[in-house]
Design a protein around this motif. Sequence first.
Motif, PDB file in Angstrom:
ATOM      1  N   ARG A 169      -2.401   1.766 -12.027  1.00 52.23           N
ATOM      2  CA  ARG A 169      -1.216   2.582 -11.750  1.00 52.23           C
ATOM      3  C   ARG A 169      -1.311   3.308 -10.404  1.00 52.23           C
ATOM      4  NH1 ARG A 169      -1.548   5.329 -16.678  1.00 52.23           N
ATOM      5  NH2 ARG A 169      -0.300   3.991 -18.026  1.00 52.23           N
ATOM      6  N   LYS A 170      -2.486   3.832 -10.141  1.00 50.28           N
ATOM      7  CA  LYS A 170      -2.652   4.609  -8.912  1.00 50.28           C
ATOM      8  C   LYS A 170      -2.669   3.729  -7.657  1.00 50.28           C
ATOM      9  CE  LYS A 170      -5.814   7.666  -6.475  1.00 50.28           C
ATOM     10  NZ  LYS A 170      -7.229   7.599  -6.125  1.00 50.28           N
ATOM     11  N   ASN A 171      -3.361   2.588  -7.741  1.00 50.32           N
ATOM     12  CA  ASN A 171      -3.662   1.861  -6.506  1.00 50.32           C
ATOM     13  C   ASN A 171      -3.158   0.431  -6.403  1.00 50.32           C
ATOM     14  OD1 ASN A 171      -5.077   3.908  -5.196  1.00 50.32           O
ATOM     15  ND2 ASN A 171      -6.973   3.420  -6.244  1.00 50.32           N
ATOM     16  N   GLY A 231       0.797  -1.230   0.000  1.00 52.15           N
ATOM     17  CA  GLY A 231       0.000   0.000   0.000  1.00 52.15           C
ATOM     18  C   GLY A 231       0.828   1.276   0.000  1.00 52.15           C
ATOM     19  N   PRO A 232       1.721   1.431   0.963  1.00 52.96           N
ATOM     20  CA  PRO A 232       2.473   2.690   1.043  1.00 52.96           C
ATOM     21  C   PRO A 232       3.397   2.945  -0.152  1.00 52.96           C
ATOM     22  CG  PRO A 232       2.586   1.460   3.119  1.00 52.96           C
ATOM     23  CD  PRO A 232       1.956   0.552   2.112  1.00 52.96           C
ATOM     24  N   SER A 233       3.634   1.937  -0.982  1.00 52.28           N
ATOM     25  CA  SER A 233       4.459   2.145  -2.182  1.00 52.28           C
ATOM     26  C   SER A 233       3.650   2.640  -3.369  1.00 52.28           C
ATOM     27  CB  SER A 233       5.118   0.829  -2.623  1.00 52.28           C
ATOM     28  OG  SER A 233       5.631   0.113  -1.546  1.00 52.28           O
ATOM     29  N   MET A 234       2.332   2.665  -3.246  1.00 57.82           N
ATOM     30  CA  MET A 234       1.518   3.003  -4.407  1.00 57.82           C
ATOM     31  C   MET A 234       1.359   4.517  -4.533  1.00 57.82           C
ATOM     32  SD  MET A 234       1.208  -0.044  -5.473  1.00 57.82           S
ATOM     33  CE  MET A 234       0.368   0.509  -6.970  1.00 57.82           C
ATOM     34  N   PRO A 235       1.284   5.010  -5.774  1.00 60.08           N
ATOM     35  CA  PRO A 235       1.148   6.451  -6.001  1.00 60.08           C
ATOM     36  C   PRO A 235      -0.082   7.054  -5.310  1.00 60.08           C
ATOM     37  CG  PRO A 235       1.707   5.327  -8.051  1.00 60.08           C
ATOM     38  CD  PRO A 235       1.465   4.257  -7.037  1.00 60.08           C
ATOM     39  N   GLY A 236      -1.154   6.265  -5.188  1.00 64.87           N
ATOM     40  CA  GLY A 236      -2.379   6.780  -4.577  1.00 64.87           C
ATOM     41  C   GLY A 236      -2.224   7.073  -3.093  1.00 64.87           C
ATOM     42  N   TRP A 237      -1.086   6.708  -2.534  1.00 64.81           N
ATOM     43  CA  TRP A 237      -0.790   6.964  -1.120  1.00 64.81           C
ATOM     44  C   TRP A 237      -0.359   8.421  -0.909  1.00 64.81           C
ATOM     45  CZ3 TRP A 237      -1.993   2.783   1.762  1.00 64.81           C
ATOM     46  CH2 TRP A 237      -1.649   2.788   3.124  1.00 64.81           C
ATOM     47  N   ALA A 289      -1.410  10.755 -10.049  1.00 66.98           N
ATOM     48  CA  ALA A 289      -1.167   9.363  -9.638  1.00 66.98           C
ATOM     49  C   ALA A 289      -1.661   8.380 -10.699  1.00 66.98           C
ATOM     50  CB  ALA A 289      -1.847   9.086  -8.300  1.00 66.98           C
ATOM     51  N   GLY A 344       1.777   7.900 -12.269  1.00 66.83           N
ATOM     52  CA  GLY A 344       2.126   7.130 -11.073  1.00 66.83           C
ATOM     53  C   GLY A 344       3.089   5.992 -11.351  1.00 66.83           C
ATOM     54  N   ASN A 345       3.965   5.738 -10.389  1.00 70.86           N
ATOM     55  CA  ASN A 345       4.904   4.632 -10.536  1.00 70.86           C
ATOM     56  C   ASN A 345       5.200   4.073  -9.139  1.00 70.86           C
ATOM     57  OD1 ASN A 345       6.732   2.791 -11.434  1.00 70.86           O
ATOM     58  ND2 ASN A 345       8.407   4.266 -11.686  1.00 70.86           N
ATOM     59  N   ALA A 346       4.695   2.900  -8.891  1.00 73.19           N
ATOM     60  CA  ALA A 346       4.867   2.301  -7.561  1.00 73.19           C
ATOM     61  C   ALA A 346       6.345   2.300  -7.193  1.00 73.19           C
ATOM     62  CB  ALA A 346       4.305   0.883  -7.549  1.00 73.19           C
ATOM     63  N   SER A 347       6.629   2.603  -5.929  1.00 72.92           N
ATOM     64  CA  SER A 347       8.031   2.803  -5.547  1.00 72.92           C
ATOM     65  C   SER A 347       8.724   1.528  -5.063  1.00 72.92           C
ATOM     66  CB  SER A 347       8.101   3.868  -4.446  1.00 72.92           C
ATOM     67  OG  SER A 347       7.420   3.411  -3.295  1.00 72.92           O
ATOM     68  N   PHE A 348       8.030   0.394  -5.077  1.00 72.06           N
ATOM     69  CA  PHE A 348       8.701  -0.820  -4.579  1.00 72.06           C
ATOM     70  C   PHE A 348       9.757  -1.302  -5.581  1.00 72.06           C
ATOM     71  CE2 PHE A 348       4.560  -2.375  -6.369  1.00 72.06           C
ATOM     72  CZ  PHE A 348       5.049  -3.052  -7.456  1.00 72.06           C
ATOM     73  N   TYR A 369      -2.498  -7.741  -5.225  1.00 75.36           N
ATOM     74  CA  TYR A 369      -2.223  -6.599  -4.351  1.00 75.36           C
ATOM     75  C   TYR A 369      -2.790  -6.838  -2.952  1.00 75.36           C
ATOM     76  CZ  TYR A 369      -2.816  -2.114  -2.112  1.00 75.36           C
ATOM     77  OH  TYR A 369      -2.796  -1.111  -1.178  1.00 75.36           O
TER      78      TYR A 369
END
Lengths: 222, 222, 222, 222
Positions: free
Chosen positions: B205-207, A96-102, B18, B22-26, B176
Amino acid sequence: MAEGKFTGEQVLNLARRACIEGNASFDVVPEKCALLVIDMQDEFVKPHWTPDWIPEATRQVPRIRKLIEHCREKEIPVIFTVYSKTHNYLDRPKTGPSMPGWYSELKIDRSSFFKEGRIWHELAPRKDEIVIHKPSYGAFYDTPLETILRNLGKDTVIICGTITYCCCGMTARQAYERSFKVVFGSDVTSTDCPEMQEPELKVLRKNFAKVMTADEIIQMLK
Amino acid sequence: MAEGKFTGEQVLNLARRACIEGNASFDVVPEKCALLVIDMQDEFVKPHWTPDWIPEATRQVPRIRKLIEHCREKEIPVIFTVYSKTHNYLDRPKTGPSMPGWYSELKIDRSSFFKEGRIWHELAPRKDEIVIHKPSYGAFYDTPLETILRNLGKDTVIICGTITYCCCGMTARQAYERSFKVVFGSDVTSTDCPEMQEPELKVLRKNFAKVMTADEIIQMLK
Amino acid sequence: MAEGKFTGEQVLNLARRACIEGNASFDVVPEKCALLVIDMQDEFVKPHWTPDWIPEATRQVPRIRKLIEHCREKEIPVIFTVYSKTHNYLDRPKTGPSMPGWYSELKIDRSSFFKEGRIWHELAPRKDEIVIHKPSYGAFYDTPLETILRNLGKDTVIICGTITYCCCGMTARQAYERSFKVVFGSDVTSTDCPEMQEPELKVLRKNFAKVMTADEIIQMLK
Amino acid sequence: MAEGKFTGEQVLNLARRACIEGNASFDVVPEKCALLVIDMQDEFVKPHWTPDWIPEATRQVPRIRKLIEHCREKEIPVIFTVYSKTHNYLDRPKTGPSMPGWYSELKIDRSSFFKEGRIWHELAPRKDEIVIHKPSYGAFYDTPLETILRNLGKDTVIICGTITYCCCGMTARQAYERSFKVVFGSDVTSTDCPEMQEPELKVLRKNFAKVMTADEIIQMLK
């Protein structure tokens, strides 16, 4: 059209029609319905409070309230969901915290958000109504929602709340997957990006839910 | 921007950014990945055969093949899903046949469709690769996919196949929800209505997922 | 012994030995453990209060307390479960009240039982410890326990509490099924019928758990 | 007996009576039943073949056959479960091979066991009957059994097969947990250690199932 002879144009037209004009053919029996009010909590509804505020959710409050009141009158159970500080937040999907929507780019103090899980006061549940503190987007994951609905003898869920393409849409998909009939309120669900409302409704219409306005739902439950 | 002072314009801009950029940061670790190839079976890929044919899925076959071959080379497990005649179809969500996407209006004989669950010959699984015969849109529901991934020691799924907004998107949401990192291939997933591809990618992408092209995924797994 | 040549006596001896002397061969890593304290709430522990009182559970309190304190010292998370008045009791398995263990033959007022879910005061959780209000016997069903354990990075559960053959045993079976290593405390779990303790331990020993005394568990976690 | 005044002797007597004489008070409606035949496959039934052979299961074949035939006559669906080489065995609980019940001490070639999942020939399913290839002890875990039962409109499962305290008992617990009524056949379920049969029946009788002989079940379904 026949097996082995479908043209590209034909399959495109079939799909488009299902997305735009589709109408699930199942019958809805009011005695078998429950209303799900998804995440209409201060974090999403209270104007200006959080970066997750959904202005359209705020605007829909009167319409959702009318739907809730109609269901109460007809003795259709109203079940609310919220996010709150359950299990020290250890029950949340890990990425969750890695997602852009965060919106981690915002350097703000979030410690007062999603703590109590207070439902917006104009939609406050009655004392005897069930509130599910859900850990994830979909209201069925890691919660007893399915058990509750079966114990209540319900086979149909009516979905309103926010966000259309996230918690509402995921809950609709999960309800479908669990063999419930799904009714999805087109004007009692809301998105942060208005242009995302209709595409999500198209997906739901074709594959997962009977999509109706609040007025149509109320009419159907009379 | 601060608690209690978010304007409607600000929250709209946050959400849009987002969804679009958006781009997940993991981080993705190749040793922890599995590739899921969703429903690339004759019913969806073989030109003209069924009303469910997805011409764009057929066009993507070479690109999906390249992705599969790259994963095999890197010893990333490739897991396929299909629909077939499992449990006399009694394992399916009950309202499926009532949904517009079922195309019941077509009066055709469907008895040879979704029976064997044959994967399109150009993408045929190797003998040692796992094929999951799934009963529902999402590959995790009522199947041991999560158990298999955990037994393989994987924490990341890379998703390709068809349909983007249905089986692929539902599988991404479920992954997810189960705390997997999700990589979603933007040009190795396909829709029957081309205009539905980008809206679904925005939601993911966002969530839910890191959305990347096949070339970017291959680059990342080098 | 060889394929096709097993005698009745041989298979009986194999099974008996596994039930009585069996010892799961997996290794336990203290950093990967969580302690589950099952249902040590007033309804089962407080002497004379309810028909569900388990005198042996009351007697085991000091031993369970020692185990809890040892885990806290070693920074092994302690997770408690209780029954309480969750979701107006609508989250319970439907046939519960029909079962003999419900003691419906007793015409007593039960309205103050299983309401708050208060853990016996000598074992009270610390503020930062997780309490799961579970709706069913097994602690994993319709709860986020699996998600919480995975988010904590744990692969082993140590089980103590009550009743051995019901909530503790069911939780052990569910943990095994979800690929956790299970350690089951033989003298920190209790039954209402003392003669039911050993048969349940035999089943667990053979198929589901490493069965150990509290002292052995503490020794292992040093 | 009253709140706050239960003696140790009273609670012991209550529990013992429920375990020994208990009889779930729910009604069974034949039209709502399905018969589950658990793991009556060659590995457990064929004399002398494997170390997992259950001689008592072999002896019960005629009685189980009679029960199956009665159900077929009454149009009660018969659903079989087996273990087989599903998903290259990657769908199994991870610690299985570490458990004493695995009999790893025997240095024998197991590669032909639990591969095809062949049901003992005298109990062979009809072509139209469902066989669930389950990955774990409990027939509900990671399988669509619950979905299948709901789609069939069933609320009651009748359990026979083997092993009483393992796959049969776990399936009974899971069915109870999912709000099914559970009928458990006392003389059509079997154990490797005969002394383990009655203790398991006591647990089931008190908390999970209506325990009946095959003759009583047949009488009830007339």
